[in-house]
Design a protein around this motif. Structure first.
Motif, PDB file in Angstrom:
ATOM      1  N   THR A   1     -34.648  11.218  -1.031  1.00  0.00           N
ATOM      2  CA  THR A   1     -35.655  10.380  -0.224  1.00  0.00           C
ATOM      3  C   THR A   1     -35.582  11.086   1.783  1.00  0.00           C
ATOM      4  OG1 THR A   1     -36.280   8.229   1.398  1.00  0.00           O
ATOM      5  CG2 THR A   1     -33.191   9.641   0.641  1.00  0.00           C
TER       6      THR A   1
ATOM      7  N   SER B   1     -31.390  14.061   0.602  1.00  0.00           N
ATOM      8  CA  SER B   1     -31.770  13.817   1.745  1.00  0.00           C
ATOM      9  C   SER B   1     -32.567  14.693   2.450  1.00  0.00           C
ATOM     10  CB  SER B   1     -31.613  12.404   2.610  1.00  0.00           C
ATOM     11  OG  SER B   1     -30.099  12.785   3.376  1.00  0.00           O
TER      12      SER B   1
ATOM     13  N   SER C   1     -35.350   5.878   9.133  1.00  0.00           N
ATOM     14  CA  SER C   1     -35.622   5.172   7.260  1.00  0.00           C
ATOM     15  C   SER C   1     -35.682   5.664   6.353  1.00  0.00           C
ATOM     16  CB  SER C   1     -36.277   3.561   7.729  1.00  0.00           C
ATOM     17  OG  SER C   1     -35.779   2.778   7.012  1.00  0.00           O
ATOM     18  N   PHE C   2     -35.982   5.316   5.633  1.00  0.00           N
ATOM     19  CA  PHE C   2     -36.451   5.491   4.232  1.00  0.00           C
ATOM     20  C   PHE C   2     -37.519   4.721   3.885  1.00  0.00           C
ATOM     21  CE2 PHE C   2     -33.858   2.429   3.365  1.00  0.00           C
ATOM     22  CZ  PHE C   2     -34.235   1.287   2.358  1.00  0.00           C
TER      23      PHE C   2
ATOM     24  N   GLU D   1     -36.246  10.866   5.212  1.00  0.00           N
ATOM     25  CA  GLU D   1     -36.257   9.710   6.580  1.00  0.00           C
ATOM     26  C   GLU D   1     -37.325   9.924   7.685  1.00  0.00           C
ATOM     27  OE1 GLU D   1     -32.473  10.623   8.975  1.00  0.00           O
ATOM     28  OE2 GLU D   1     -34.599  10.575  10.440  1.00  0.00           O
TER      29      GLU D   1
ATOM     30  N   GLY E   1     -32.315  13.505   7.171  1.00  0.00           N
ATOM     31  CA  GLY E   1     -32.283  12.226   6.377  1.00  0.00           C
ATOM     32  C   GLY E   1     -30.423  11.401   6.542  1.00  0.00           C
TER      33      GLY E   1
ATOM     34  N   ALA F   1     -31.619   7.513   6.822  1.00  0.00           N
ATOM     35  CA  ALA F   1     -32.138   7.460   5.676  1.00  0.00           C
ATOM     36  C   ALA F   1     -31.206   6.649   4.852  1.00  0.00           C
ATOM     37  CB  ALA F   1     -33.174   8.529   4.720  1.00  0.00           C
TER      38      ALA F   1
ATOM     39  N   GLN G   1     -28.939   3.917   5.604  1.00  0.00           N
ATOM     40  CA  GLN G   1     -29.322   2.408   5.521  1.00  0.00           C
ATOM     41  C   GLN G   1     -30.180   2.288   3.760  1.00  0.00           C
ATOM     42  OE1 GLN G   1     -33.203   1.856   7.518  1.00  0.00           O
ATOM     43  NE2 GLN G   1     -32.434   2.279   9.262  1.00  0.00           N
TER      44      GLN G   1
END
Length: 190
Positions: free
Chosen positions: A79, A110, A85-86, A81, A117, A120, A123
């Motif tokens: 993921t 991340s 967030s993602f 960031e 990240g 992300a 969360q």
């Protein structure tokens, strides 16, 4: 912990044009495939034709994704960031499944600009906890502003990063085998 390979789904969480998520995901999947005890499948969200609005009935893409999640023993989410967030595309895909995530481990790779990240991942830990999944303590973070990536966005194999990949995969493998045996012995109760 058994001779069956652990089925690990590597989820490419960004669908943006110009993303590096697929590059980071391919880099990570190559490291994960070095482990004989893991059977790695990459699930790139950009390859699914998910609907813009949540329909009353699941679409074929939604069913395909949910089936792949259901068949996995463990997950690694790749993921970026975005704004601490993602991506929305990742949240949408996570929400298509529910029971399929339960009592399975999730690790994270991340990347971001400055934070690697971190936000992300924090969360996503909350989201997956609500789905009764277990997240690994260790994760792999990549800072796009530093020397963490080459000119093509591919992560550099530094000693620290290789150790981080190893630690996260060790934890994911342990949790994956342990929880798979637990689910086989007794259905998970949510």
């Amino acid at each position: 912990m058994g001779s069956d390979p652990l089925n690990v789904a590597v989820i490419i969480g960004s669908t943006r044009i110009g993303r590096v998520c697929d590059t980071v995901g391919a880099w990570f999947a190559a490291w994960a495939r070095r482990r004989e005890e893991l059977a790695v499948e990459v699930l790139d969200l950009a390859r699914y034709a998910f609907p813009g609005c949540y329909p009353e009935e699941a679409t074929p893409s939604m069913r395909d994704f949910t089936s792949a999640v259901g068949g996995a023993d463990a997950f690694v989410v790749i993921t970026p960031e975005y704004n601490r967030s993602f991506p929305a595309s990742l949240k949408q895909a996570i929400d298509f499944a529910y029971d399929e995530w339960q009592a399975k481990p999730v690790g994270f790779v991340s990347y971001g600009s400055g934070s690697a990240g971190h936000y992300a991942v924090e969360q996503l830990r909350t989201v997956f906890g609500a789905l009764h999944a277990v997240t690994t303590r260790d994760w792999v973070g990549i800072d796009l502003l530093g020397d963490d990536v080459d000119e093509h966005g591919r992560p550099r194999d530094t000693d620290g990063r290789v150790r981080a990949v190893g630690a996260m995969l060790d934890q994911l493998t342990w949790w994956g085998h342990t929880l798979r045996e637990g689910r086989r012995a007794q259905p998970y109760v949510s």
